[in-house]
Design a protein around this motif. Structure first.
Motif, PDB file in Angstrom:
ATOM      1  N   ASN A 412     -20.424 -14.122  25.173  1.00 11.46           N
ATOM      2  CA  ASN A 412     -21.371 -13.392  25.194  1.00 11.46           C
ATOM      3  C   ASN A 412     -22.101 -11.974  26.127  1.00 11.46           C
ATOM      4  O   ASN A 412     -22.919 -11.335  25.155  1.00 11.46           O
ATOM      5  CB  ASN A 412     -22.460 -14.267  25.114  1.00 11.46           C
ATOM      6  N   LEU A 413     -21.661 -11.759  27.490  1.00 14.69           N
ATOM      7  CA  LEU A 413     -21.668 -11.186  28.046  1.00 14.69           C
ATOM      8  C   LEU A 413     -21.122  -9.758  27.554  1.00 14.69           C
ATOM      9  O   LEU A 413     -21.867  -9.117  28.285  1.00 14.69           O
ATOM     10  CB  LEU A 413     -20.748 -11.484  29.383  1.00 14.69           C
ATOM     11  N   PHE A 414     -20.202  -9.233  26.808  1.00 12.37           N
ATOM     12  CA  PHE A 414     -20.005  -8.032  26.173  1.00 12.37           C
ATOM     13  C   PHE A 414     -20.591  -8.234  25.066  1.00 12.37           C
ATOM     14  O   PHE A 414     -20.527  -7.440  23.909  1.00 12.37           O
ATOM     15  CB  PHE A 414     -18.463  -8.015  26.002  1.00 12.37           C
ATOM     16  N   ILE A 415     -21.006  -8.707  24.057  1.00 11.25           N
ATOM     17  CA  ILE A 415     -21.336  -8.713  22.347  1.00 11.25           C
ATOM     18  C   ILE A 415     -22.878  -9.300  22.580  1.00 11.25           C
ATOM     19  O   ILE A 415     -22.466 -11.047  22.189  1.00 11.25           O
ATOM     20  CB  ILE A 415     -20.499  -9.110  20.911  1.00 11.25           C
ATOM     21  N   THR A 416     -23.497  -8.606  23.201  1.00 11.03           N
ATOM     22  CA  THR A 416     -25.427  -9.372  22.840  1.00 11.03           C
ATOM     23  C   THR A 416     -26.159 -10.049  22.366  1.00 11.03           C
ATOM     24  O   THR A 416     -26.966 -11.088  22.139  1.00 11.03           O
ATOM     25  CB  THR A 416     -26.101  -8.301  23.816  1.00 11.03           C
ATOM     26  N   SER A 417     -25.285  -9.522  20.624  1.00 15.13           N
ATOM     27  CA  SER A 417     -26.512  -9.524  19.230  1.00 15.13           C
ATOM     28  C   SER A 417     -25.110 -11.415  19.419  1.00 15.13           C
ATOM     29  O   SER A 417     -24.278 -11.888  18.754  1.00 15.13           O
ATOM     30  CB  SER A 417     -25.879  -8.657  18.612  1.00 15.13           C
ATOM     31  N   GLY A 418     -26.695 -12.528  18.813  1.00 10.03           N
ATOM     32  CA  GLY A 418     -26.420 -13.534  18.351  1.00 10.03           C
ATOM     33  C   GLY A 418     -25.617 -13.814  17.211  1.00 10.03           C
ATOM     34  O   GLY A 418     -24.474 -14.120  16.989  1.00 10.03           O
ATOM     35  N   SER A 419     -26.039 -12.392  15.888  1.00 11.40           N
ATOM     36  CA  SER A 419     -25.214 -12.953  14.481  1.00 11.40           C
ATOM     37  C   SER A 419     -24.817 -12.091  14.689  1.00 11.40           C
ATOM     38  O   SER A 419     -23.099 -12.177  13.549  1.00 11.40           O
ATOM     39  CB  SER A 419     -26.291 -12.305  13.713  1.00 11.40           C
ATOM     40  N   ALA A 420     -23.832 -11.508  15.143  1.00 15.00           N
ATOM     41  CA  ALA A 420     -23.138 -10.160  15.581  1.00 15.00           C
ATOM     42  C   ALA A 420     -21.373 -11.508  15.862  1.00 15.00           C
ATOM     43  O   ALA A 420     -20.823 -11.397  15.645  1.00 15.00           O
ATOM     44  CB  ALA A 420     -22.873  -9.020  15.912  1.00 15.00           C
ATOM     45  N   LEU A 421     -22.068 -11.690  17.378  1.00 15.29           N
ATOM     46  CA  LEU A 421     -20.998 -12.615  17.752  1.00 15.29           C
ATOM     47  C   LEU A 421     -21.071 -13.799  17.125  1.00 15.29           C
ATOM     48  O   LEU A 421     -19.330 -14.514  16.951  1.00 15.29           O
ATOM     49  CB  LEU A 421     -21.667 -12.979  19.395  1.00 15.29           C
ATOM     50  N   TRP A 422     -21.411 -14.744  16.629  1.00 17.08           N
ATOM     51  CA  TRP A 422     -21.196 -15.856  15.581  1.00 17.08           C
ATOM     52  C   TRP A 422     -20.847 -15.477  14.571  1.00 17.08           C
ATOM     53  O   TRP A 422     -19.075 -16.019  13.879  1.00 17.08           O
ATOM     54  CB  TRP A 422     -22.845 -16.540  14.541  1.00 17.08           C
ATOM     55  N   ALA A 423     -20.778 -14.689  14.389  1.00 15.91           N
ATOM     56  CA  ALA A 423     -20.402 -13.488  12.616  1.00 15.91           C
ATOM     57  C   ALA A 423     -18.632 -13.138  12.842  1.00 15.91           C
ATOM     58  O   ALA A 423     -17.448 -13.922  12.706  1.00 15.91           O
ATOM     59  CB  ALA A 423     -20.718 -12.703  11.973  1.00 15.91           C
TER      60      ALA A 423
END
Length: 520
Positions: A412-423
């Protein structure tokens, strides 16, 4: 301590700032090298196609627990090309979160654009006793995520003004409110857009691989997230009062932008107060009517044999919540004057949809990636082999889930979009833990903890930069190192407290949502 009082507590030792800045700079450099989330999923889809070709050439396969041999499907074959072309539109339009989130945003976006959320948040934190200010600011911040990113813009500066007006350090209020909104972004007493979005992705992934798996409902994390709201209020308040405020010391306004110190909290106008009153009355009437369809044993929204857990009520919770927000928004808007005529309603809904354009574009790419991942059977091979590896290491219990939470925090430090990270993470970890017998909704909880706690640390988060801008208005000497040194205790202790709560919850075998057990 005396020196800390003189400088307002906003400057930290250079060595400490140096470590913080180096840490942040390393994350920022690495994060900046990542492509935009849309392109990230495009690149990943291409990588999946190439990997599927290599694995197919090598004859890679796996035997599932049902003794079914699963081989890799080659995306670069004729069949793969036809699948990519023929499924492209269906992958996008049939992507579970798309319709659910857009429908929810009709109501939430309307409430936001008529000013309902802003006025309610201002009303919650104004005119409260000094002894309760910290708790009320945090509570409002955590609940404010229902207004999505708007809460990050409204609540922190408002909290800073309130703190300053009662003689408390304004930067302490600013940071505490931001932490409540950002680190507590996924917790709430109500079902919010985040619940709809994440559950939709979970359903898309798990049913894409296991057709007999049940859908993950927006309600499936409700118990845990409602309890998390209470936990966060006390944990964030403890950190703020015991660590941050003493560290900041007494506020010195010498280095402040004078205009910010003279700013006044805008009091609610009479029509706004009436708007809130009428909105809650209308919502109360609506909730009573819905209750009359649920509470009787033969209620229209009950399932077979009077079931509630398996009923039209829970399966249609999103439309019911949509109507609630529309009622709140319309009642407030016409009373407060932000809605003048009926045609203003679709106009403001349309404005809310414009703000969702980035999400819609991202969904197109994410949907293709997930579809390719599932069609090639790479997801099955990874999940089966991953679950076997965890079993061989005897990591099939809570420890594996805690490890996943920590992984989510770091990424999450690098990809802050929760939807993008969960996808990105769901296609790998959901089937893996499903193989170990864990309900997808439980795995989703483990992700949400990690994704939320470290939001406040990432330099890739645009609101961190906004926060630094507000800090500089109250003390122009504030820098990124100052901010980082104050955010780090919040992030680490919130993550630790949330993991402890998660472990205790798991050991007690409590349901994470209505009818949702930890194990399948």
């Amino acid at each position: 301590m005396e020196n800390q009082k003189r400088n307002g507590g906003s400057r930290k030792p250079k060595k400490e700032e140096g470590r913080a800045l180096r840490f942040l700079s390393a994350i920022e450099r690495a994060g900046n090298k990542l492509p935009d989330p849309f392109m990230l999923f495009i690149y990943l889809a291409v990588i999946i196609a190439i990997v599927s070709w290599v694995m197919s050439m090598l004859g890679v396969s796996v035997t599932t627990p049902e003794n079914e041999v699963v081989e890799v499907n080659n995306m670069l074959s004729k069949e793969g090309l036809i699948f990519a072309l023929s499924s492209m539109l269906d992958n996008f339009t049939g992507f579970a979160p798309l319709g659910l989130v857009l429908v929810m945003m009709f109501g939430i976006g309307l409430a936001q654009h008529v000013g309902f959320f802003e006025v309610v948040m201002r009303g919650m934190v104004a005119n409260i006793p000094k002894s309760l200010i910290t708790y009320m600011v945090i509570f409002t911040g955590v609940l404010g995520n229902i207004a999505s990113d708007a809460s990050m813009v409204i609540i922190p500066p408002l909290a800073a003004m309130i703190y300053y007006s009662v003689g408390k350090h304004p930067i302490a209020g600013l940071l505490t409110a931001f932490v409540a909104v950002s680190a507590g972004f996924t917790a709430n007493f109500m079902i919010a857009g985040t619940d709809v979005l994440l559950s939709g992705i979970s359903t898309e992934v798990i049913q894409g691989q296991y057709s007999d798996a049940r859908a993950v409902s927006p309600l499936d994390n409700w118990y845990f997230m409602a309890a998390s709201t209470i936990m966060l209020v006390f944990v964030v308040a403890f950190i703020s009062k015991k660590l941050i405020e003493p560290r900041l010391g007494e506020y010195n306004p010498e280095f402040a932008d004078k205009s910010i110190l003279t700013a006044q909290i805008e009091k609610l106008r009479p029509e706004q107060k009436r708007g809130i009153r009428n909105a809650f009355i209308a919502a109360g009437v609506y909730l009573i009517l819905v209750s009359l369809l649920i509470l009787p044993s033969n209620g229209l929204l009950r399932g077979e044999n009077g079931e509630v857990l398996q009923s039209p009520f829970l399966s249609n919770i999103v439309p019911l919540i949509l109507m609630l927000f529309i009622i709140l928004a319309v009642s407030y808007g016409f009373t407060a004057g932000t809605l003048k005529k009926i045609s203003d309603i679709p106009e403001k809904m349309g404005a809310a949809m414009k703000e969702m354009s980035g999400f819609i574009v991202l969904v197109f790419a994410a949907a293709q990636f997930i579809a390719y991942f599932e069609w090639t059977n790479i997801s099955t091979i990874i999940s089966v082999n991953g679950s076997i590896a965890l079993e061989n290491m005897n990591m099939t219990g809570i420890g594996a889930m805690v490890g996943f939470t920590i992984i989510s925090s770091i990424v999450n430090l690098f990809i802050t979009s929760g939807s993008a990270l969960w996808a990105l993470l769901a296609p790998v970890f959901l089937p893996m833990f499903y193989q170990l017998g864990y309900d997808p909704a439980y795995t989703q909880v483990a992700f949400r903890i990690g994704d939320s706690a470290f939001n406040i640390l990432s330099p890739m988060n645009p609101y961190v930069v906004m926060l630094l801008g507000f800090m500089k208005r109250y003390d122009k000497r504030s820098g990124l190192g100052t901010l980082m040194s104050l955010m780090l205790p919040f992030a680490l202790l919130i993550l630790a407290a949330w993991i402890i709560m998660f472990v205790i919850w798991s050991l007690l075998g409590l349901q994470v949502g209505p009818g949702v057990d930890i194990r399948l």
